[in-house]
Design an enzyme around this catalytic site. Structure first.
Site, PDB file in Angstrom:
ATOM      1  N   LYS A 174       0.735  -1.092  -0.046  1.00  0.00           N
ATOM      2  CA  LYS A 174      -0.084   0.144   0.139  1.00  0.00           C
ATOM      3  C   LYS A 174       0.854   1.436  -0.179  1.00  0.00           C
ATOM      4  CE  LYS A 174      -1.904   2.477   3.396  1.00  0.00           C
ATOM      5  NZ  LYS A 174      -1.931   3.833   2.393  1.00  0.00           N
ATOM      6  N   CYS A 283      13.245  11.826   5.679  1.00  0.00           N
ATOM      7  CA  CYS A 283      13.347  11.413   6.879  1.00  0.00           C
ATOM      8  C   CYS A 283      14.722  11.562   7.550  1.00  0.00           C
ATOM      9  CB  CYS A 283      12.957   9.875   7.180  1.00  0.00           C
ATOM     10  SG  CYS A 283      13.866   8.763   6.023  1.00  0.00           S
ATOM     11  N   GLU A 386       9.359  15.882  15.426  1.00  0.00           N
ATOM     12  CA  GLU A 386       9.882  16.119  13.928  1.00  0.00           C
ATOM     13  C   GLU A 386       8.861  17.013  13.156  1.00  0.00           C
ATOM     14  OE1 GLU A 386       8.818  12.506  11.921  1.00  0.00           O
ATOM     15  OE2 GLU A 386      10.557  12.570  10.506  1.00  0.00           O
TER      16      GLU A 386
HETATM   17  P1  NAD Z   1       2.395   7.913   8.199  1.00  0.00           P
HETATM   18  O1  NAD Z   1       2.924   7.121   9.255  1.00  0.00           O
HETATM   19  O2  NAD Z   1       1.420   8.887   8.182  1.00  0.00           O
HETATM   20  O3  NAD Z   1       2.082   6.856   6.858  1.00  0.00           O
HETATM   21  C1  NAD Z   1       2.824   6.019   6.231  1.00  0.00           C
HETATM   22  C2  NAD Z   1       2.006   4.946   5.762  1.00  0.00           C
HETATM   23  O4  NAD Z   1       1.326   4.140   6.459  1.00  0.00           O
HETATM   24  C3  NAD Z   1       0.945   5.589   4.543  1.00  0.00           C
HETATM   25  O5  NAD Z   1       0.855   4.585   3.675  1.00  0.00           O
HETATM   26  C4  NAD Z   1      -0.270   5.382   5.411  1.00  0.00           C
HETATM   27  O6  NAD Z   1      -1.554   5.348   4.831  1.00  0.00           O
HETATM   28  C5  NAD Z   1      -0.039   4.089   6.303  1.00  0.00           C
HETATM   29  N1  NAD Z   1      -0.856   4.160   7.603  1.00  0.00           N
HETATM   30  C6  NAD Z   1      -1.252   5.294   8.385  1.00  0.00           C
HETATM   31  N2  NAD Z   1      -1.939   4.866   9.562  1.00  0.00           N
HETATM   32  C7  NAD Z   1      -2.008   3.210   9.334  1.00  0.00           C
HETATM   33  C8  NAD Z   1      -2.413   2.343  10.129  1.00  0.00           C
HETATM   34  N3  NAD Z   1      -2.886   2.499  11.420  1.00  0.00           N
HETATM   35  N4  NAD Z   1      -2.197   1.089   9.779  1.00  0.00           N
HETATM   36  C9  NAD Z   1      -1.370   0.643   8.675  1.00  0.00           C
HETATM   37  N5  NAD Z   1      -0.848   1.811   7.784  1.00  0.00           N
HETATM   38  C10 NAD Z   1      -0.951   2.875   8.062  1.00  0.00           C
HETATM   39  O7  NAD Z   1       3.753   8.611   7.669  1.00  0.00           O
HETATM   40  P2  NAD Z   1       3.910   9.737   6.333  1.00  0.00           P
HETATM   41  O8  NAD Z   1       3.130  10.885   6.948  1.00  0.00           O
HETATM   42  O9  NAD Z   1       3.175   9.149   5.165  1.00  0.00           O
HETATM   43  O10 NAD Z   1       5.276   9.960   6.225  1.00  0.00           O
HETATM   44  C11 NAD Z   1       6.024  10.751   6.840  1.00  0.00           C
HETATM   45  C12 NAD Z   1       6.855   9.976   8.210  1.00  0.00           C
HETATM   46  O11 NAD Z   1       7.543   8.916   7.467  1.00  0.00           O
HETATM   47  C13 NAD Z   1       7.748  10.657   8.872  1.00  0.00           C
HETATM   48  O12 NAD Z   1       7.585  10.471  10.190  1.00  0.00           O
HETATM   49  C14 NAD Z   1       9.188  10.423   8.290  1.00  0.00           C
HETATM   50  O13 NAD Z   1      10.271  10.604   8.998  1.00  0.00           O
HETATM   51  C15 NAD Z   1       8.881   8.915   8.189  1.00  0.00           C
HETATM   52  N6  NAD Z   1       9.710   8.155   7.087  1.00  0.00           N
HETATM   53  C16 NAD Z   1      10.606   7.404   7.684  1.00  0.00           C
HETATM   54  C17 NAD Z   1      11.614   6.992   6.934  1.00  0.00           C
HETATM   55  C18 NAD Z   1      12.625   5.789   7.223  1.00  0.00           C
HETATM   56  O14 NAD Z   1      13.398   5.278   6.283  1.00  0.00           O
HETATM   57  N7  NAD Z   1      12.952   5.585   8.614  1.00  0.00           N
HETATM   58  C19 NAD Z   1      11.584   7.009   5.342  1.00  0.00           C
HETATM   59  C20 NAD Z   1      10.835   8.181   5.075  1.00  0.00           C
HETATM   60  C21 NAD Z   1       9.774   8.739   5.813  1.00  0.00           C
END
Ligand code: NAD
Length: 483
Positions: A174, A283, A386
Protein backbone atom coordinates in the site's frame (compact mmCIF):
# COMPACT_ATOMS: atom_id res chain seq x y z
CA UNK A 1 -8.30 15.37 -17.06
CA UNK A 2 -8.64 13.45 -13.83
CA UNK A 3 -6.91 10.06 -13.81
CA UNK A 4 -8.80 7.26 -12.08
CA UNK A 5 -6.38 4.89 -10.38
CA UNK A 6 -7.16 1.25 -9.71
CA UNK A 7 -5.98 -1.39 -7.31
CA UNK A 8 -3.75 -4.00 -8.90
CA UNK A 9 -4.81 -7.49 -7.85
CA UNK A 10 -3.90 -10.78 -9.49
CA UNK A 11 -2.32 -8.95 -12.40
CA UNK A 12 -5.44 -6.90 -13.16
CA UNK A 13 -6.68 -3.38 -12.58
CA UNK A 14 -9.49 -3.76 -10.05
CA UNK A 15 -11.96 -1.20 -8.71
CA UNK A 16 -12.44 -0.96 -4.96
CA UNK A 17 -15.27 -3.24 -3.78
CA UNK A 18 -17.47 -0.50 -2.39
CA UNK A 19 -16.71 1.97 -5.19
CA UNK A 20 -15.35 4.75 -2.97
CA UNK A 21 -12.48 6.96 -4.16
CA UNK A 22 -10.31 9.61 -2.52
CA UNK A 23 -9.07 12.83 -4.13
CA UNK A 24 -5.43 12.83 -5.14
CA UNK A 25 -4.31 16.45 -5.05
CA UNK A 26 -1.44 18.08 -6.93
CA UNK A 27 0.25 19.99 -4.09
CA UNK A 28 1.73 22.56 -6.46
CA UNK A 29 -1.68 23.73 -7.66
CA UNK A 30 -4.09 22.51 -4.99
CA UNK A 31 -6.19 20.87 -7.73
CA UNK A 32 -7.41 17.27 -7.77
CA UNK A 33 -5.48 15.49 -10.51
CA UNK A 34 -6.52 11.90 -9.84
CA UNK A 35 -8.92 9.74 -7.86
CA UNK A 36 -7.54 6.88 -5.83
CA UNK A 37 -9.42 3.83 -4.49
CA UNK A 38 -10.40 4.05 -0.82
CA UNK A 39 -9.97 0.33 -0.30
CA UNK A 40 -11.04 -1.57 2.76
CA UNK A 41 -10.69 -5.04 4.30
CA UNK A 42 -12.57 -6.77 1.45
CA UNK A 43 -10.10 -5.44 -1.12
CA UNK A 44 -7.18 -6.45 1.07
CA UNK A 45 -8.69 -9.94 1.46
CA UNK A 46 -8.88 -10.27 -2.29
CA UNK A 47 -5.27 -9.12 -2.69
CA UNK A 48 -3.98 -11.46 0.03
CA UNK A 49 -5.85 -14.37 -1.55
CA UNK A 50 -4.17 -13.57 -4.88
CA UNK A 51 -0.80 -13.40 -3.14
CA UNK A 52 -1.40 -16.77 -1.50
CA UNK A 53 -2.35 -18.39 -4.78
CA UNK A 54 0.75 -17.03 -6.50
CA UNK A 55 3.15 -17.92 -3.70
CA UNK A 56 3.81 -21.63 -4.41
CA UNK A 57 4.68 -20.92 -8.04
CA UNK A 58 6.72 -17.77 -7.45
CA UNK A 59 8.68 -19.12 -4.50
CA UNK A 60 9.59 -22.20 -6.56
CA UNK A 61 10.66 -20.09 -9.56
CA UNK A 62 14.45 -20.27 -9.94
CA UNK A 63 16.31 -17.23 -8.63
CA UNK A 64 17.77 -16.64 -12.07
CA UNK A 65 14.27 -16.29 -13.52
CA UNK A 66 13.03 -14.02 -10.74
CA UNK A 67 16.13 -11.94 -11.30
CA UNK A 68 15.56 -11.76 -15.05
CA UNK A 69 11.98 -10.49 -14.64
CA UNK A 70 12.96 -7.85 -12.08
CA UNK A 71 15.79 -6.60 -14.27
CA UNK A 72 13.38 -6.36 -17.17
CA UNK A 73 11.06 -4.26 -15.00
CA UNK A 74 14.00 -2.03 -13.98
CA UNK A 75 14.99 -1.55 -17.62
CA UNK A 76 11.43 -0.69 -18.65
CA UNK A 77 11.14 1.78 -15.79
CA UNK A 78 14.39 3.42 -16.83
CA UNK A 79 13.17 3.74 -20.41
CA UNK A 80 10.08 5.57 -19.17
CA UNK A 81 11.94 7.63 -16.60
CA UNK A 82 10.52 10.97 -17.73
CA UNK A 83 6.90 9.78 -17.40
CA UNK A 84 7.58 8.69 -13.85
CA UNK A 85 9.51 11.87 -13.03
CA UNK A 86 6.56 14.00 -14.07
CA UNK A 87 4.01 11.84 -12.27
CA UNK A 88 6.06 11.81 -9.06
CA UNK A 89 6.40 15.57 -9.16
CA UNK A 90 2.70 16.18 -9.78
CA UNK A 91 1.70 13.75 -7.05
CA UNK A 92 4.08 14.94 -4.34
CA UNK A 93 5.03 18.55 -5.14
CA UNK A 94 8.73 17.72 -5.47
CA UNK A 95 10.79 19.38 -8.21
CA UNK A 96 11.19 17.33 -11.38
CA UNK A 97 14.93 17.87 -11.12
CA UNK A 98 14.98 15.96 -7.83
CA UNK A 99 12.72 13.17 -9.07
CA UNK A 100 15.00 12.90 -12.11
CA UNK A 101 18.22 12.92 -10.11
CA UNK A 102 17.12 10.90 -7.09
CA UNK A 103 13.70 9.28 -6.85
CA UNK A 104 13.24 7.41 -10.10
CA UNK A 105 16.90 6.43 -10.66
CA UNK A 106 16.91 5.05 -7.12
CA UNK A 107 13.76 3.04 -7.84
CA UNK A 108 15.53 1.53 -10.86
CA UNK A 109 18.62 0.86 -8.73
CA UNK A 110 16.56 -0.81 -5.98
CA UNK A 111 15.07 -3.24 -8.49
CA UNK A 112 18.43 -4.01 -10.10
CA UNK A 113 20.25 -4.31 -6.80
CA UNK A 114 17.94 -6.93 -5.28
CA UNK A 115 17.46 -8.70 -8.63
CA UNK A 116 21.18 -9.36 -8.72
CA UNK A 117 21.74 -9.76 -4.96
CA UNK A 118 19.75 -13.01 -4.98
CA UNK A 119 22.23 -14.46 -7.47
CA UNK A 120 25.09 -13.99 -5.02
CA UNK A 121 23.76 -15.22 -1.70
CA UNK A 122 24.83 -18.34 0.13
CA UNK A 123 23.65 -20.11 3.23
CA UNK A 124 25.54 -20.75 6.47
CA UNK A 125 27.20 -24.00 7.41
CA UNK A 126 28.40 -24.84 10.92
CA UNK A 127 30.44 -27.91 11.64
CA UNK A 128 30.03 -29.39 15.14
CA UNK A 129 33.42 -31.05 15.52
CA UNK A 130 33.14 -34.40 13.76
CA UNK A 131 29.60 -35.05 15.04
CA UNK A 132 27.31 -32.99 12.85
CA UNK A 133 26.90 -30.53 10.05
CA UNK A 134 24.37 -27.75 10.53
CA UNK A 135 23.19 -25.71 7.62
CA UNK A 136 20.68 -22.95 7.25
CA UNK A 137 17.98 -22.87 4.64
CA UNK A 138 16.32 -19.54 3.95
CA UNK A 139 12.77 -19.64 2.65
CA UNK A 140 10.49 -16.78 1.63
CA UNK A 141 7.91 -16.00 4.29
CA UNK A 142 4.74 -15.92 2.18
CA UNK A 143 2.61 -12.85 1.51
CA UNK A 144 4.50 -9.78 2.72
CA UNK A 145 2.58 -6.64 3.72
CA UNK A 146 4.46 -3.50 2.64
CA UNK A 147 3.38 0.00 3.60
CA UNK A 148 5.19 3.11 2.40
CA UNK A 149 4.96 6.91 2.92
CA UNK A 150 4.56 9.92 0.62
CA UNK A 151 7.90 11.68 0.76
CA UNK A 152 9.93 9.42 -1.57
CA UNK A 153 7.02 7.51 -3.08
CA UNK A 154 8.47 5.17 -5.71
CA UNK A 155 11.92 5.17 -4.11
CA UNK A 156 10.59 3.68 -0.86
CA UNK A 157 7.92 1.53 -2.53
CA UNK A 158 10.60 -0.25 -4.59
CA UNK A 159 12.94 -0.36 -1.57
CA UNK A 160 10.39 -2.76 -0.10
CA UNK A 161 8.87 -4.62 -3.03
CA UNK A 162 12.23 -5.39 -4.70
CA UNK A 163 13.78 -7.48 -1.88
CA UNK A 164 10.42 -9.06 -0.98
CA UNK A 165 9.70 -10.26 -4.51
CA UNK A 166 13.32 -11.09 -5.36
CA UNK A 167 13.51 -13.52 -2.43
CA UNK A 168 10.35 -15.33 -3.60
CA UNK A 169 7.63 -13.73 -1.50
CA UNK A 170 4.45 -12.38 -2.92
CA UNK A 171 3.34 -8.95 -1.87
CA UNK A 172 0.38 -6.84 -0.85
CA UNK A 173 1.65 -3.27 -0.91
CA UNK A 174 0.00 0.00 0.00
CA UNK A 175 1.57 3.27 -1.10
CA UNK A 176 0.58 6.47 0.65
CA UNK A 177 -2.89 7.67 -0.26
CA UNK A 178 -1.30 11.10 -0.88
CA UNK A 179 1.13 9.85 -3.54
CA UNK A 180 -0.23 6.64 -5.08
CA UNK A 181 0.37 7.40 -8.74
CA UNK A 182 3.82 5.99 -9.54
CA UNK A 183 3.11 2.78 -7.59
CA UNK A 184 -0.02 2.32 -9.70
CA UNK A 185 2.01 2.94 -12.85
CA UNK A 186 4.68 0.49 -11.75
CA UNK A 187 2.10 -2.21 -10.99
CA UNK A 188 0.87 -2.01 -14.60
CA UNK A 189 4.46 -2.09 -15.82
CA UNK A 190 5.26 -5.24 -13.84
CA UNK A 191 2.32 -7.06 -15.45
CA UNK A 192 3.44 -5.89 -18.88
CA UNK A 193 6.99 -7.12 -18.23
CA UNK A 194 5.89 -10.62 -17.28
CA UNK A 195 5.69 -10.65 -13.49
CA UNK A 196 3.18 -13.44 -12.85
CA UNK A 197 -0.29 -12.39 -11.62
CA UNK A 198 -0.61 -12.21 -7.84
CA UNK A 199 3.10 -11.67 -7.12
CA UNK A 200 2.69 -7.90 -6.70
CA UNK A 201 -0.71 -6.73 -5.49
CA UNK A 202 -1.21 -3.03 -4.82
CA UNK A 203 -4.11 -1.89 -2.68
CA UNK A 204 -4.67 1.85 -2.37
CA UNK A 205 -6.41 3.66 0.43
CA UNK A 206 -6.21 5.22 3.84
CA UNK A 207 -3.89 3.88 6.49
CA UNK A 208 -6.59 3.36 9.06
CA UNK A 209 -8.62 1.14 6.72
CA UNK A 210 -6.53 -0.41 3.92
CA UNK A 211 -3.23 -0.20 5.83
CA UNK A 212 -4.67 -1.56 9.06
CA UNK A 213 -6.38 -4.41 7.19
CA UNK A 214 -3.02 -5.50 5.73
CA UNK A 215 -1.34 -5.40 9.14
CA UNK A 216 -4.21 -7.29 10.75
CA UNK A 217 -4.59 -9.95 8.07
CA UNK A 218 -3.89 -13.45 9.44
CA UNK A 219 -2.35 -14.59 6.14
CA UNK A 220 0.26 -11.81 6.10
CA UNK A 221 3.15 -13.03 8.28
CA UNK A 222 5.60 -10.16 7.66
CA UNK A 223 5.11 -6.41 7.67
CA UNK A 224 7.61 -3.84 6.47
CA UNK A 225 6.50 -0.32 7.25
CA UNK A 226 8.04 3.08 6.61
CA UNK A 227 6.28 6.10 8.05
CA UNK A 228 5.72 8.06 11.23
CA UNK A 229 6.66 6.86 14.70
CA UNK A 230 3.09 7.11 16.04
CA UNK A 231 1.82 4.97 13.13
CA UNK A 232 4.63 2.49 13.79
CA UNK A 233 3.44 2.14 17.38
CA UNK A 234 -0.13 1.46 16.21
CA UNK A 235 1.10 -1.18 13.77
CA UNK A 236 3.29 -2.83 16.42
CA UNK A 237 0.27 -3.11 18.74
CA UNK A 238 -1.51 -5.23 16.12
CA UNK A 239 1.43 -7.13 14.68
CA UNK A 240 3.21 -7.88 17.98
CA UNK A 241 0.61 -10.17 19.60
CA UNK A 242 0.22 -12.00 16.26
CA UNK A 243 4.02 -12.57 16.23
CA UNK A 244 4.37 -11.14 12.78
CA UNK A 245 7.87 -10.37 11.58
CA UNK A 246 8.09 -6.62 11.74
CA UNK A 247 10.42 -4.05 10.24
CA UNK A 248 9.69 -0.44 11.18
CA UNK A 249 11.47 2.50 9.56
CA UNK A 250 10.17 5.53 11.44
CA UNK A 251 10.67 9.25 12.03
CA UNK A 252 13.74 11.25 12.86
CA UNK A 253 14.98 14.56 14.22
CA UNK A 254 18.45 14.47 12.87
CA UNK A 255 21.43 16.47 14.03
CA UNK A 256 23.99 18.18 11.80
CA UNK A 257 27.17 18.84 13.78
CA UNK A 258 29.53 21.40 12.24
CA UNK A 259 32.99 22.01 13.71
CA UNK A 260 34.87 25.27 13.29
CA UNK A 261 37.73 23.65 11.38
CA UNK A 262 35.67 23.10 8.21
CA UNK A 263 36.22 24.98 4.99
CA UNK A 264 32.80 26.62 5.02
CA UNK A 265 32.61 27.28 1.29
CA UNK A 266 33.37 23.65 0.61
CA UNK A 267 30.84 22.12 3.00
CA UNK A 268 28.03 24.65 2.71
CA UNK A 269 26.25 23.18 -0.35
CA UNK A 270 26.13 19.76 1.32
CA UNK A 271 24.77 21.17 4.57
CA UNK A 272 22.12 23.25 2.78
CA UNK A 273 21.09 20.16 0.84
CA UNK A 274 20.92 18.06 3.99
CA UNK A 275 18.56 20.61 5.51
CA UNK A 276 16.23 21.38 2.60
CA UNK A 277 16.34 18.68 -0.06
CA UNK A 278 12.78 17.70 -1.02
CA UNK A 279 11.57 20.72 1.05
CA UNK A 280 12.99 19.04 4.16
CA UNK A 281 10.58 16.15 3.63
CA UNK A 282 13.19 13.41 3.87
CA UNK A 283 13.35 11.42 7.08
CA UNK A 284 17.16 11.82 6.92
CA UNK A 285 17.24 15.62 6.59
CA UNK A 286 19.25 17.37 9.29
CA UNK A 287 16.91 19.80 11.03
CA UNK A 288 18.95 20.59 14.16
CA UNK A 289 22.22 22.24 13.23
CA UNK A 290 24.81 22.48 15.99
CA UNK A 291 27.69 24.76 15.02
CA UNK A 292 30.91 25.23 16.99
CA UNK A 293 30.91 28.66 18.62
CA UNK A 294 33.88 30.28 16.79
CA UNK A 295 32.19 29.59 13.44
CA UNK A 296 28.60 30.29 14.55
CA UNK A 297 28.05 33.92 13.46
CA UNK A 298 29.69 33.47 10.08
CA UNK A 299 27.87 30.18 9.56
CA UNK A 300 24.42 31.64 10.23
CA UNK A 301 24.97 34.52 7.82
CA UNK A 302 26.48 32.41 5.04
CA UNK A 303 24.00 29.57 5.47
CA UNK A 304 20.97 31.91 5.43
CA UNK A 305 22.27 33.62 2.30
CA UNK A 306 22.67 30.25 0.56
CA UNK A 307 19.17 29.21 1.65
CA UNK A 308 17.73 32.42 0.21
CA UNK A 309 19.31 31.55 -3.13
CA UNK A 310 17.38 28.25 -3.37
CA UNK A 311 15.01 28.60 -6.30
CA UNK A 312 11.42 27.99 -5.24
CA UNK A 313 8.84 27.66 -7.95
CA UNK A 314 6.81 25.42 -10.19
CA UNK A 315 8.01 21.86 -9.52
CA UNK A 316 7.61 21.08 -13.23
CA UNK A 317 10.15 23.78 -14.10
CA UNK A 318 13.61 22.21 -14.54
CA UNK A 319 15.23 25.09 -12.68
CA UNK A 320 13.17 24.72 -9.49
CA UNK A 321 15.00 23.50 -6.39
CA UNK A 322 12.23 23.89 -3.79
CA UNK A 323 8.74 22.62 -4.56
CA UNK A 324 5.47 22.44 -2.65
CA UNK A 325 4.76 20.61 0.60
CA UNK A 326 2.73 17.46 0.13
CA UNK A 327 -0.64 18.71 1.40
CA UNK A 328 -2.46 21.64 2.90
CA UNK A 329 -2.61 19.75 6.21
CA UNK A 330 1.13 19.20 6.21
CA UNK A 331 1.74 22.85 5.40
CA UNK A 332 -0.45 23.79 8.37
CA UNK A 333 1.62 21.50 10.59
CA UNK A 334 4.90 23.02 9.36
CA UNK A 335 3.56 26.54 9.84
CA UNK A 336 2.41 25.70 13.35
CA UNK A 337 6.04 24.96 14.24
CA UNK A 338 7.18 28.27 12.74
CA UNK A 339 4.57 30.00 14.93
CA UNK A 340 5.76 28.00 17.92
CA UNK A 341 9.36 29.00 17.22
CA UNK A 342 8.29 32.66 17.22
CA UNK A 343 6.27 32.21 20.42
CA UNK A 344 9.27 30.66 22.11
CA UNK A 345 11.37 33.71 21.26
CA UNK A 346 13.26 32.23 18.32
CA UNK A 347 14.58 34.52 15.62
CA UNK A 348 13.44 33.67 12.07
CA UNK A 349 16.67 34.45 10.25
CA UNK A 350 15.13 33.72 6.88
CA UNK A 351 11.90 32.24 5.51
CA UNK A 352 8.91 31.49 7.73
CA UNK A 353 6.31 32.65 5.24
CA UNK A 354 4.42 31.54 2.18
CA UNK A 355 6.39 32.81 -0.81
CA UNK A 356 5.28 35.76 -2.94
CA UNK A 357 5.55 35.94 -6.67
CA UNK A 358 5.14 32.30 -7.62
CA UNK A 359 4.12 31.59 -11.23
CA UNK A 360 0.34 31.82 -11.71
CA UNK A 361 -0.02 28.07 -12.33
CA UNK A 362 1.16 27.27 -8.80
CA UNK A 363 -0.10 30.30 -6.91
CA UNK A 364 -2.56 28.14 -4.93
CA UNK A 365 0.04 25.49 -4.06
CA UNK A 366 1.20 24.46 -0.59
CA UNK A 367 4.53 26.30 -0.49
CA UNK A 368 6.50 27.44 2.55
CA UNK A 369 9.83 29.24 2.31
CA UNK A 370 12.88 27.40 3.60
CA UNK A 371 13.11 28.63 7.16
CA UNK A 372 16.10 29.08 9.47
CA UNK A 373 15.56 29.72 13.18
CA UNK A 374 18.10 30.65 15.83
CA UNK A 375 17.94 31.39 19.54
CA UNK A 376 15.80 28.46 20.69
CA UNK A 377 16.53 26.24 23.71
CA UNK A 378 17.84 22.82 22.61
CA UNK A 379 15.11 21.04 24.53
CA UNK A 380 12.11 23.02 23.25
CA UNK A 381 9.41 21.30 21.19
CA UNK A 382 10.69 22.78 17.92
CA UNK A 383 13.98 21.02 18.59
CA UNK A 384 12.48 17.78 19.89
CA UNK A 385 9.57 17.00 17.57
CA UNK A 386 9.77 15.95 13.93
CA UNK A 387 8.54 18.77 11.68
CA UNK A 388 9.37 16.99 8.42
CA UNK A 389 9.46 20.20 6.44
CA UNK A 390 11.66 23.14 5.47
CA UNK A 391 12.39 24.37 8.99
CA UNK A 392 15.77 24.08 10.71
CA UNK A 393 17.25 25.51 13.87
CA UNK A 394 20.88 26.52 14.44
CA UNK A 395 22.46 26.40 17.90
CA UNK A 396 26.07 27.20 18.87
CA UNK A 397 28.06 24.69 20.96
CA UNK A 398 31.32 25.08 22.86
CA UNK A 399 32.60 21.52 23.32
CA UNK A 400 32.42 18.29 21.39
CA UNK A 401 30.75 16.54 24.36
CA UNK A 402 28.05 19.20 24.46
CA UNK A 403 27.27 18.75 20.75
CA UNK A 404 27.09 14.97 21.13
CA UNK A 405 24.81 15.22 24.18
CA UNK A 406 22.47 17.62 22.38
CA UNK A 407 22.49 15.54 19.21
CA UNK A 408 21.56 12.47 21.24
CA UNK A 409 18.99 14.31 23.35
CA UNK A 410 15.81 13.35 21.47
CA UNK A 411 13.65 10.25 21.37
CA UNK A 412 14.82 9.65 17.80
CA UNK A 413 17.98 8.06 16.43
CA UNK A 414 17.71 7.84 12.66
CA UNK A 415 20.64 9.72 11.15
CA UNK A 416 23.22 12.44 11.76
CA UNK A 417 25.95 14.21 9.85
CA UNK A 418 29.29 15.47 11.15
CA UNK A 419 31.32 18.09 9.33
CA UNK A 420 34.99 18.45 10.29
CA UNK A 421 38.50 18.13 8.91
CA UNK A 422 39.79 16.45 12.07
CA UNK A 423 39.93 12.75 11.22
CA UNK A 424 40.11 11.44 14.78
CA UNK A 425 37.31 13.66 15.96
CA UNK A 426 35.15 12.63 13.02
CA UNK A 427 35.38 8.96 13.93
CA UNK A 428 35.06 9.64 17.67
CA UNK A 429 31.88 11.68 17.25
CA UNK A 430 30.40 9.22 14.74
CA UNK A 431 30.95 6.46 17.29
CA UNK A 432 29.28 8.47 20.05
CA UNK A 433 26.14 9.48 18.17
CA UNK A 434 22.94 7.48 18.71
CA UNK A 435 21.92 7.19 15.09
CA UNK A 436 21.44 4.31 12.67
CA UNK A 437 23.42 6.19 10.01
CA UNK A 438 26.13 8.81 10.51
CA UNK A 439 27.58 10.69 7.57
CA UNK A 440 30.95 12.41 7.81
CA UNK A 441 31.41 15.37 5.46
CA UNK A 442 28.58 14.14 3.27
CA UNK A 443 24.87 13.45 3.42
CA UNK A 444 22.45 10.97 1.84
CA UNK A 445 25.26 8.93 0.35
CA UNK A 446 23.47 5.59 0.37
CA UNK A 447 25.24 2.41 -0.64
CA UNK A 448 22.44 -0.12 -1.08
CA UNK A 449 24.51 -2.82 0.65
CA UNK A 450 24.69 -1.13 4.05
CA UNK A 451 22.22 -1.78 6.89
CA UNK A 452 19.68 1.01 7.13
CA UNK A 453 17.36 1.80 10.02
CA UNK A 454 16.89 3.74 13.20
CA UNK A 455 17.85 3.56 16.85
CA UNK A 456 15.46 4.41 19.69
CA UNK A 457 12.05 5.53 18.42
CA UNK A 458 13.27 5.78 14.84
CA UNK A 459 12.55 2.15 14.23
CA UNK A 460 12.96 -1.54 14.77
CA UNK A 461 15.22 -3.70 12.63
CA UNK A 462 17.35 -2.88 9.62
CA UNK A 463 16.71 -3.03 5.90
CA UNK A 464 19.13 -2.69 2.99
CA UNK A 465 21.49 -5.27 1.49
CA UNK A 466 21.69 -8.56 3.34
CA UNK A 467 19.46 -7.23 6.12
CA UNK A 468 16.55 -6.98 3.71
CA UNK A 469 17.23 -10.41 2.24
CA UNK A 470 17.22 -11.79 5.77
CA UNK A 471 14.07 -9.97 6.80
CA UNK A 472 12.10 -11.38 3.90
CA UNK A 473 13.27 -14.97 4.44
CA UNK A 474 12.76 -17.38 7.31
CA UNK A 475 15.90 -19.23 8.42
CA UNK A 476 15.59 -22.91 9.10
CA UNK A 477 18.45 -24.87 10.59
CA UNK A 478 19.00 -28.45 9.50
CA UNK A 479 21.33 -30.52 11.65
CA UNK A 480 22.78 -33.70 10.17
CA UNK A 481 24.47 -36.30 12.35
CA UNK A 482 27.79 -37.47 10.96
CA UNK A 483 27.97 -40.64 13.01
P1 NAD B 1 2.36 7.89 8.07
O1 NAD B 1 2.82 7.08 9.21
O2 NAD B 1 1.23 8.82 8.27
O3 NAD B 1 1.94 6.98 6.84
C1 NAD B 1 2.82 6.05 6.26
C2 NAD B 1 2.02 4.97 5.58
O4 NAD B 1 1.32 4.24 6.58
C3 NAD B 1 0.96 5.48 4.61
O5 NAD B 1 0.85 4.59 3.52
C4 NAD B 1 -0.30 5.44 5.45
O6 NAD B 1 -1.48 5.32 4.71
C5 NAD B 1 -0.07 4.19 6.29
N1 NAD B 1 -0.79 4.13 7.56
C6 NAD B 1 -1.24 5.16 8.31
N2 NAD B 1 -1.88 4.68 9.41
C7 NAD B 1 -1.83 3.33 9.34
C8 NAD B 1 -2.29 2.27 10.17
N3 NAD B 1 -2.96 2.52 11.30
N4 NAD B 1 -2.05 1.00 9.81
C9 NAD B 1 -1.35 0.74 8.68
N5 NAD B 1 -0.90 1.69 7.83
C10 NAD B 1 -1.12 2.98 8.17
O7 NAD B 1 3.65 8.65 7.54
P2 NAD B 1 3.72 9.70 6.37
O8 NAD B 1 3.15 10.99 6.86
O9 NAD B 1 3.21 9.10 5.11
O10 NAD B 1 5.31 9.83 6.21
C11 NAD B 1 6.07 10.70 6.99
C12 NAD B 1 6.79 9.95 8.08
O11 NAD B 1 7.54 8.88 7.53
C13 NAD B 1 7.78 10.81 8.81
O12 NAD B 1 7.69 10.57 10.18
C14 NAD B 1 9.12 10.32 8.27
O13 NAD B 1 10.22 10.52 9.13
C15 NAD B 1 8.85 8.87 8.08
N6 NAD B 1 9.79 8.29 7.15
C16 NAD B 1 10.74 7.43 7.64
C17 NAD B 1 11.67 6.88 6.77
C18 NAD B 1 12.72 5.92 7.27
O14 NAD B 1 13.35 5.28 6.44
N7 NAD B 1 12.93 5.79 8.56
C19 NAD B 1 11.63 7.19 5.41
C20 NAD B 1 10.66 8.07 4.96
C21 NAD B 1 9.73 8.61 5.84
Amino acid sequence: MTTILANHIDGLAVEPRDGIYLDDVDPATGAVHARVPASGPADVDQAVAAGRRAFPGWSATPASERSRILIRIADALETRLEDYVRAESIDSGKPVRLARALDIPRAVANLRFFATAILHTGSDLFETDDRALNYTLRRPRGVAGLISPWNLPLYLFTWKIAPAIATGNTVVAKPSELTPWTAAMLADLTAEQGLPPGVLNVVHGLGASAGAAIVDHPDVPAISFTGGTATGATIARTAGPAFKKLSLELGGKNATVVFADVDLDEVLPGIVRSAFENQGEICLCGSRLFVEAPLYERFVTTFAAAVERLRMGDPLDDATEQGALVSAAHRAKVESYVDLARDLGGEIVTGGRRPDGLPARVSEGFFVEPTVVTGLPVDCRVNMEEIFGPVVTITPFRAEEEAVAWANGTQYGLAASVWTNDLRRAHRVAGALDAGTVWINTWLLRDLRVPFGGMKQSGVGREGGDEALRFFTEPKTVSVALR
